[in-house]
Structures are given as C-alpha cells and as structure tokens.
Design a protein around this motif. Structure first.
Motif, short mmCIF file in Angstrom:
data_model
loop_
_atom_site.label_atom_id
_atom_site.label_comp_id
_atom_site.label_asym_id
_atom_site.label_seq_id
_atom_site.Cartn_x
_atom_site.Cartn_y
_atom_site.Cartn_z
N GLN A 186 0.84 -1.20 0.00
CA GLN A 186 0.00 0.00 0.00
C GLN A 186 0.88 1.26 0.00
N PHE A 187 1.94 1.22 0.81
CA PHE A 187 2.86 2.36 0.86
C PHE A 187 3.54 2.55 -0.49
N LYS A 188 4.03 1.46 -1.08
CA LYS A 188 4.69 1.55 -2.38
C LYS A 188 3.74 2.07 -3.45
N MET A 202 4.99 13.90 -11.47
CA MET A 202 5.61 13.96 -12.78
C MET A 202 4.62 14.49 -13.83
N THR A 203 3.39 14.02 -13.71
CA THR A 203 2.37 14.50 -14.64
C THR A 203 2.15 15.99 -14.44
N SER A 204 2.10 16.42 -13.21
CA SER A 204 1.91 17.83 -12.90
C SER A 204 3.06 18.66 -13.44
N LEU A 205 4.29 18.19 -13.24
CA LEU A 205 5.47 18.90 -13.73
C LEU A 205 5.47 18.94 -15.26
N ALA A 206 5.13 17.80 -15.86
CA ALA A 206 5.10 17.75 -17.30
C ALA A 206 4.06 18.71 -17.86
N MET A 207 2.91 18.80 -17.24
CA MET A 207 1.85 19.70 -17.69
C MET A 207 2.29 21.15 -17.50
N HIS A 208 3.00 21.38 -16.43
CA HIS A 208 3.43 22.74 -16.13
C HIS A 208 4.47 23.21 -17.16
N MET A 240 4.15 5.50 -5.57
CA MET A 240 4.14 5.49 -7.03
C MET A 240 3.07 6.42 -7.59
N VAL A 241 1.87 6.40 -6.99
CA VAL A 241 0.80 7.29 -7.43
C VAL A 241 1.22 8.74 -7.23
N ALA A 242 1.81 9.04 -6.08
CA ALA A 242 2.26 10.41 -5.81
C ALA A 242 3.34 10.81 -6.80
N LEU A 243 4.27 9.91 -7.09
CA LEU A 243 5.35 10.18 -8.02
C LEU A 243 4.81 10.42 -9.43
#
Length: 118
Positions: free
Chosen positions: A96-98, A109-115, A102-105
């Motif tokens: 669950q932690f992993k 990354m998606t947020s950074l890529a969109m930005h 991964m979801v947060a990562l």
C-alpha cells in the motif's frame, strides 16, 4: 495274596523318598516366605513409597506433563498464527505504501510535465 515283608532295598527307597519330600516341603515353605516378603515390598515399600504408589505417581506425573505439552503446542500454534497474520498485514502495508508513493510520483511527474509543456 499275602503282603511281602519289606526288604532292605525297599526301606532305603522309602527313606530316600521321605528325605526328598522333606526337602520339597522346606523349599515350599521358603518360597512362600519369599513371596510374602516380595508381596509386602511391592504393596508397602521398603522405607520408600511402595512400588504401587510410585507407579501411580508416575502415571499422574505423566498425565500432567502430557497436558503441559498439549498446552505449549496450542500456545505455539496461536503465536505462529498471530505472527503469520502480522507478517501478512505488514506485507499489505508495504505494498500500500509503495503504491501510494508510485501514485504520488506519477502525479507529481504529470503535474510537472503539464506545467513545463503547457
């Protein structure tokens, strides 16, 4: 038919027979005395608890140890089951932690890529 008069051979045989019977009677008396002594020893003991009491105590001790072993085995089974469950729970929490990391990562990354590519 008239009885024969005892001869010297007959007298010796009779005397030998009587002597043998006397020996047998003494042996029987000795065996009886030994059996009585042995019976008393088994029944009453010789300053220690009697053999019958010792066997009874051993039987009781054996039952007590058997119950202790059963209890210990049951406790061990319970402990092993609890440890197994704890290991499974820990493993689930690890995954669950992993997954959360991964979801947060991926989200980051998606947020950074969109930005940057917007």
């Amino acid at each position: 038919m008239p009885k024969k008069a005892p001869t010297a051979d007959t007298a010796v045989i009779t005397e030998d027979r009587n002597t043998a019977i006397d020996y047998l009677n003494r042996d029987i008396v000795n065996v009886k005395l030994e059996l009585q002594t042995l019976n008393k020893l088994v029944r009453d003991g010789n300053g220690q608890p009697s053999l019958m009491q010792q066997v009874t105590k051993l039987g009781s001790d054996f039952e007590h140890m058997q119950n202790e072993v059963r209890t210990s085995i049951e406790d061990l089974k319970t402990m092993m089951t609890e440890q197994h469950r704890a290991a499974l729970d820990k493993s689930k929490m690890n995954w669950q932690f992993k997954t959360a990391v991964m979801v947060a990562l991926i989200g980051s990354m998606t947020s950074l890529a969109m930005h940057f590519f917007h």
